[in-house]
Enzyme design. Structure first.
Site, mmCIF file in Angstrom:
data_model
loop_
_atom_site.group_PDB
_atom_site.id
_atom_site.type_symbol
_atom_site.label_atom_id
_atom_site.label_comp_id
_atom_site.label_asym_id
_atom_site.label_seq_id
_atom_site.Cartn_x
_atom_site.Cartn_y
_atom_site.Cartn_z
ATOM 1 N N TRP A 102 0.818 -1.215 0.000
ATOM 2 C CA TRP A 102 0.000 0.000 0.000
ATOM 3 C C TRP A 102 0.847 1.258 0.000
ATOM 4 O O TRP A 102 0.424 2.303 -0.497
ATOM 5 C CB TRP A 102 -0.995 -0.032 1.162
ATOM 6 C CG TRP A 102 -1.987 -1.134 0.945
ATOM 7 C CD1 TRP A 102 -2.124 -2.276 1.681
ATOM 8 C CD2 TRP A 102 -2.939 -1.236 -0.128
ATOM 9 N NE1 TRP A 102 -3.105 -3.083 1.141
ATOM 10 C CE2 TRP A 102 -3.611 -2.467 0.030
ATOM 11 C CE3 TRP A 102 -3.277 -0.412 -1.193
ATOM 12 C CZ2 TRP A 102 -4.625 -2.897 -0.849
ATOM 13 C CZ3 TRP A 102 -4.270 -0.832 -2.069
ATOM 14 C CH2 TRP A 102 -4.929 -2.049 -1.894
ATOM 15 N N ASP A 177 -1.202 6.916 6.363
ATOM 16 C CA ASP A 177 -2.335 6.064 6.003
ATOM 17 C C ASP A 177 -2.574 5.123 7.179
ATOM 18 O O ASP A 177 -1.777 4.235 7.448
ATOM 19 C CB ASP A 177 -1.999 5.288 4.734
ATOM 20 C CG ASP A 177 -3.102 4.325 4.309
ATOM 21 O OD1 ASP A 177 -4.103 4.178 5.049
ATOM 22 O OD2 ASP A 177 -2.953 3.708 3.235
ATOM 23 N N LYS A 201 -12.120 -1.376 7.496
ATOM 24 C CA LYS A 201 -11.351 -2.325 8.289
ATOM 25 C C LYS A 201 -11.682 -2.183 9.775
ATOM 26 O O LYS A 201 -12.127 -3.133 10.404
ATOM 27 C CB LYS A 201 -9.861 -2.142 8.022
ATOM 28 C CG LYS A 201 -9.524 -2.278 6.528
ATOM 29 C CD LYS A 201 -8.084 -2.010 6.224
ATOM 30 C CE LYS A 201 -7.815 -1.945 4.732
ATOM 31 N NZ LYS A 201 -8.135 -3.173 4.002
#
Length: 366
Positions: A102, A177, A201
């Site tokens: 990511w 992030d 999540k």
């Protein structure tokens, strides 16, 4: 039929209590005569939902008043592109520390807009650790330094055993992030210029993102962009510059209330420690039947990738796990193997059942 223990990485499990509340309120929200998903986002009913959600998130994460909170459509990948447009001048450098899949994705989103400096990367080592802070090659004039707090696929997380967390990057604002670890432990928001994450999540369902940003940063000119891509405009419109993903926002608000009622981030930090310790101990004491390749100093508490010594048993493991009420354990295609995502909605009991299954499977097939 009882619900399975769902170890999906995202969209991930939601708390059962939240799903039941949403079920009860689906046809009619608080005597409004309609479902919240049917009501105008500019009407008093949804404005109440939106403002409650922000207030609850501020309380949950102890967000200071000098930080703005935005609820935005899309996922973290969208925000990765918008961050560069809003906070970096044309041609200005931005520093990126790449610790997994990511982190690499974040780079792809900003390539058209900024002069990227990869300050550090763990790719040469297979993203099994985080490069030591003293090896980072930071720019003096960067718009910001970007990190991925937790790598969902590679199972790497900034932890105190690695070093100062969050890392000190001087006067340049630190952007992070937090998609897969937000609200799993206390965060000192003031150490960051910006925190963002997709909700799917730990915070709620897919389709809505949360962005927490120091208000003074919104005064930056950034780059030419359409108004819909301007964070300051979204803030002025209370995250309703256009029609927001209202039902997703409502569900996220229910998750915030649930987390507060359960004891807040301090309690989820305790549970996360217990769950991850149990799972890593099961792997590490298996005599090599299972393995996790991540440096123990940076092992994720949220996402635990692991591999069977005999990969020919992978399909059997997944089939038998499903029969035991344990689903979504297949690893991401980037790595293969298995992955257990143990976000806030996963109870400790679910990890106990998984650990017991893993030991039993080893006894029968080892």
């Amino acid at each position: 039929m009882s619900r399975a223990y769902n170890f999906a990485a995202g969209p991930a499990a939601l708390p059962e209590a939240v799903l039941k509340t949403a079920q009860e309120e689906l046809l009619e929200w608080r005597d409004a005569g309609a479902s919240i998903v049917e009501l105008s986002h500019r009407g008093p009913e949804f404005l109440e939902v939106a403002r409650e959600a922000e207030a609850d998130l501020r309380r949950l994460l102890t967000i200071p008043d000098d930080y703005a909170v935005l609820f935005l459509a899309g996922g973290a990948t969208t925000q990765q592109a918008l961050i560069a447009l809003n906070f970096a001048s044309p041609g200005q450098k931005a520093d990126y520390v790449v610790t997994g899949h990511w982190g690499k994705t974040a780079l792809k989103q900003v390539t058209p807009y900024v002069d990227i400096n990869i300050a550090a990367s763990g790719e040469d080592g297979g993203f099994r650790t985080i490069p030591a802070r003293e090896t980072w090659r930071l720019s003096k004039d960067a718009a910001y330094v970007h990190i991925t707090a937790n790598e969902t696929i590679h199972g790497v997380e900034f932890r105190p055993a690695w070093g100062e967390t969050p890392p000190d990057v001087g006067d340049v604002p630190l952007f992070a992030d937090f998609s897969s670890s937000i609200a799993s432990e206390p965060i000192d928001i003031t150490r960051y210029g910006l925190i963002y994450g997709g909700a799917q999540k730990n915070l709620g369902p897919v389709g809505v993102s949360v962005l927490i940003v120091r208000r003074d940063l919104l005064e930056r000119t950034g780059q030419p962009r359409a108004n819909i891509f301007n964070y300051a405009s979204h803030l002025q419109a209370e995250s309703m510059l256009n029609t927001p993903p209202s039902y997703n926002w409502y569900l996220a608000g229910l998750v915030f209330k649930w987390m507060l009622a359960e004891g807040g981030v301090e309690e989820f930090a305790r549970r996360s420690e217990e769950k991850s310790r149990l799972l890593y101990t099961t792997i590490d004491t298996s005599g090599g039947f299972y393995r996790n390749d991540v440096d123990p100093a940076v092992r994720s508490r949220m996402n635990v990738p692991f591999f069977l010594r005999d990969e020919s048993l992978n399909d059997k493991f997944l089939i038998e796990a499903k029969d035991a009420g344990l689903i979504s354990l297949k690893g991401h295609k980037v790595l293969g193997g298995m992955r257990a995502s143990i976000y806030n909605a996963m109870p400790v009991e679910g990890v106990r059942v998984l650990a017991a299954f893993m030991k039993d499977f080893q006894n029968r097939h080892g």
